[in-house]
Design a protein around this motif. Structure first.
Motif, PDB file in Angstrom:
ATOM      1  N   UNK A 219      -1.265  -3.091  -0.399  1.00 23.27           N
ATOM      2  CA  UNK A 219      -2.493  -2.585   0.204  1.00 23.27           C
ATOM      3  C   UNK A 219      -3.213  -3.616   1.074  1.00 23.27           C
ATOM      4  N   UNK A 220      -3.108  -4.894   0.721  1.00 18.34           N
ATOM      5  CA  UNK A 220      -3.829  -5.928   1.463  1.00 18.34           C
ATOM      6  C   UNK A 220      -2.909  -6.928   2.153  1.00 18.34           C
ATOM      7  N   UNK A 221      -1.613  -6.863   1.825  1.00 18.56           N
ATOM      8  CA  UNK A 221      -0.672  -7.786   2.439  1.00 18.56           C
ATOM      9  C   UNK A 221      -0.695  -9.177   1.855  1.00 18.56           C
ATOM     10  N   UNK A 222      -1.275  -9.340   0.686  1.00 19.84           N
ATOM     11  CA  UNK A 222      -1.400 -10.672   0.070  1.00 19.84           C
ATOM     12  C   UNK A 222      -1.810 -10.515  -1.387  1.00 19.84           C
ATOM     13  N   UNK A 223      -1.778 -11.638  -2.111  1.00 19.17           N
ATOM     14  CA  UNK A 223      -2.318 -11.644  -3.465  1.00 19.17           C
ATOM     15  C   UNK A 223      -3.832 -11.794  -3.371  1.00 19.17           C
ATOM     16  N   UNK A 224      -4.579 -11.345  -4.369  1.00 17.02           N
ATOM     17  CA  UNK A 224      -6.042 -11.449  -4.277  1.00 17.02           C
ATOM     18  C   UNK A 224      -6.526 -12.884  -4.426  1.00 17.02           C
ATOM     19  N   UNK A 225      -7.639 -13.186  -3.803  1.00 18.63           N
ATOM     20  CA  UNK A 225      -8.316 -14.458  -4.043  1.00 18.63           C
ATOM     21  C   UNK A 225      -8.914 -14.423  -5.448  1.00 18.63           C
TER      22      UNK A 225
END
Length: 358
Positions: free
Chosen positions: A272-278
């Protein structure tokens, strides 16, 4: 028709400003959970509406947000994070008898803020003390320097580390505070270099921690660095490169090896965001807060009680033990919670498990 009116839940988070990278991901995690809960039928058959409010991690904006939740949105409960904000909102929650639940701040003082302020997130006494003991007993470090941000996040946690490490037999050779708005740390670091510590512990926020580490390395300081869960962020590692090698951080939420639901959660973020969450472990708590709220509302529905600050507080204390999807078992023990502490370290540019401290 009235029974199908949405139940509103809120969280006051920094969606703009210096802490927005974390705050916006916390909001996204809660939105994911709201979608999942609504897909399962909501809270006792009623849909859930999520209303986040921006604080910029500023206490006054936190007060404004709490007043809006209570006076405009008529919420009987709200979630919150960032220590200074949690503290500033507490007198309002107590006065208006609205349940305030911390889900992302670690100041030990949060446990003392009043009858309507609770925490679902472990405070610094959980992970900071365990990290300090581990540093002395397992890493066999005897001389530590503590560098901390001079605000509600850093002050008490730095004292906890200092007192725990010295009680174990270690020596704190430098104990230096820096201004929250500082970008230049060379004077503090030169004093620390002269003190010649075996290890450096930094207790700050996501913007300043990488700057302190980078300037340490520029001054030729090669000591291993530790921090707490705010530094558990792949962006920090990517930003620092080789300077981050060996960094030790804490996590208060289980990883992919510890909970089978965490890996699909991370993959969902990547999709959904193209990355792991901060701030991955923090986002796990944010996600789970929707399920904690669901447990409270279902409990009240079964008893035929309306949701007020008083009845939600009663439900929190009556249920006491919550089995949450991403963070696991949560036991509300008075105004504190205890959790397993996971230590991770940076190896070849990525976080890898180091130790589990039950």
């Amino acid at each position: 028709a009235q029974a199908k009116e949405p139940i509103k839940i809120g969280n006051t988070l920094p969606m703009t400003g210096s802490q927005a990278a974390y705050g916006n991901d916390f909001v996204s995690a809660m939105r994911m959970a709201v979608k999942d809960v609504n897909d399962m039928g909501g809270f006792a058959g009623r849909p859930v509406e999520f209303i986040p409010l921006d604080t910029q991690a500023d206490p006054q904006l936190g007060i404004n947000a709490a007043n809006r939740y209570i006076g405009v949105e008529k919420l009987p409960m709200f979630f919150t994070a960032w220590s200074a904000v949690v503290k500033a909102q507490a007198p309002i929650a107590n006065r208006e008898k609205v349940l305030e639940i911390n889900c992302g701040a670690n100041s030990p003082e949060i446990a003392t803020l009043g009858d309507y302020v609770y925490t679902a997130f472990p405070l610094a006494e959980v992970d900071v003390t365990k990290l300090a003991k581990y540093t002395y007993t397992k890493l066999e470090k005897r001389r530590v320097a503590i560098l901390y941000i001079n605000n509600d996040t850093g002050i008490d946690a730095a004292k906890l580390y200092r007192d725990t490490f010295t009680a174990a037999g270690g020596q704190i050779v430098a104990f230096e505070a820096y201004d929250p708005k500082a970008t230049e740390f060379s004077a503090m670091l030169l004093k620390t270099r002269v003190a010649n510590p075996d290890m450096v512990h930094i207790h700050g926020l996501i913007n300043d921690i990488p700057q302190v580490i980078a300037q340490m390395r520029q001054l030729g300081m090669t000591q291993r660095v530790s921090s707490y869960s705010a530094a558990y962020n792949q962006k920090l590692v990517d930003q620092l490169g080789a300077a981050a090698e060996g960094l030790i951080v804490t996590s208060l939420a289980p990883g992919v090896e510890d909970n089978a639901k965490v890996a699909p959660y991370i993959e969902r973020w990547k999709k959904e965001a193209g990355r792991v969450p901060n701030g991955l472990p923090y986002t796990q708590y944010e996600y789970d807060m929707v399920f904690l709220a669901k447990a409270l509302y279902v409990h009240l529905d079964k008893k035929g009680k309306a949701a007020t600050g008083d009845t939600l507080r009663e439900a929190l204390l009556e249920i006491k033990t919550f089995d949450l999807p991403l963070t696991g078992k949560l036991v509300i023990d008075g105004h504190r919670v205890d959790k397993t502490v996971y230590l991770l370290t940076v190896q070849k540019g990525t976080f890898v498990p180091l130790a589990t401290l039950a």
